[in-house]
Write a protein that holds these residues in place. Structure first.
Motif, short mmCIF file in Angstrom:
data_model
loop_
_atom_site.label_atom_id
_atom_site.label_comp_id
_atom_site.label_asym_id
_atom_site.label_seq_id
_atom_site.Cartn_x
_atom_site.Cartn_y
_atom_site.Cartn_z
N TYR A 53 0.85 -1.19 0.00
CA TYR A 53 0.00 0.00 0.00
C TYR A 53 0.88 1.24 0.00
O TYR A 53 1.88 1.30 0.72
N GLY A 68 0.55 2.79 5.10
CA GLY A 68 -0.54 2.57 4.14
C GLY A 68 -1.36 1.35 4.50
O GLY A 68 -2.59 1.35 4.36
N GLU A 69 -0.72 0.29 4.98
CA GLU A 69 -1.44 -0.92 5.37
C GLU A 69 -2.34 -0.67 6.58
O GLU A 69 -3.48 -1.13 6.62
N HIS A 72 -5.34 1.28 5.43
CA HIS A 72 -6.23 0.39 4.67
C HIS A 72 -7.07 -0.47 5.61
O HIS A 72 -8.28 -0.63 5.41
#
Length: 113
Positions: A53, A68-69, A72
């Protein structure tokens, strides 16, 4: 003479006990535990590399140091809790077309009400 409440309760308790004893007395199957057969979906997951991500941009509510993970995962939880889809809050980018032929969402765009 009518049966009393206690007679009915005793009969119900006896029946429940009998059911519990008979279901507990069933012998478990012997042998080593078996692994579930691999389905095409699980085979594809094992062959695919782990998804990456991008670093989040334009975070206004969440902490700026999230990966990013992590963002998400939070968004998936919110999506499920709200019963909404990503497109409820995020606008599509007509210049960025995905493999399904539809525009991808611009997650950093905060213009959608």
């Amino acid at each position: 003479m009518k049966p009393s409440f206690f007679a009915h309760a005793t009969a119900a308790l006896f029946a429940a006990s009998l059911l519990l004893i008979t279901s507990a007395a069933q012998a478990p199957q012997s042998g080593p535990p078996t692994q579930p057969a691999a389905t095409p979906a699980t085979q594809n997951q094992e062959q695919r590399p782990k998804r990456t991500y991008d670093a989040p941009k334009n975070l206004q509510v969440l902490p700026k140091n999230l990966t990013g993970e992590q963002v998400h995962e939070i968004m998936e939880l919110w999506e499920g809790s709200l019963g909404a889809h990503c497109s409820t809050c995020h606008a599509p980018d007509p210049k960025n077309i995905g493999p399904n032929g539809r525009p991808r969402l611009t997650f950093a765009d905060a213009s959608k009400p």
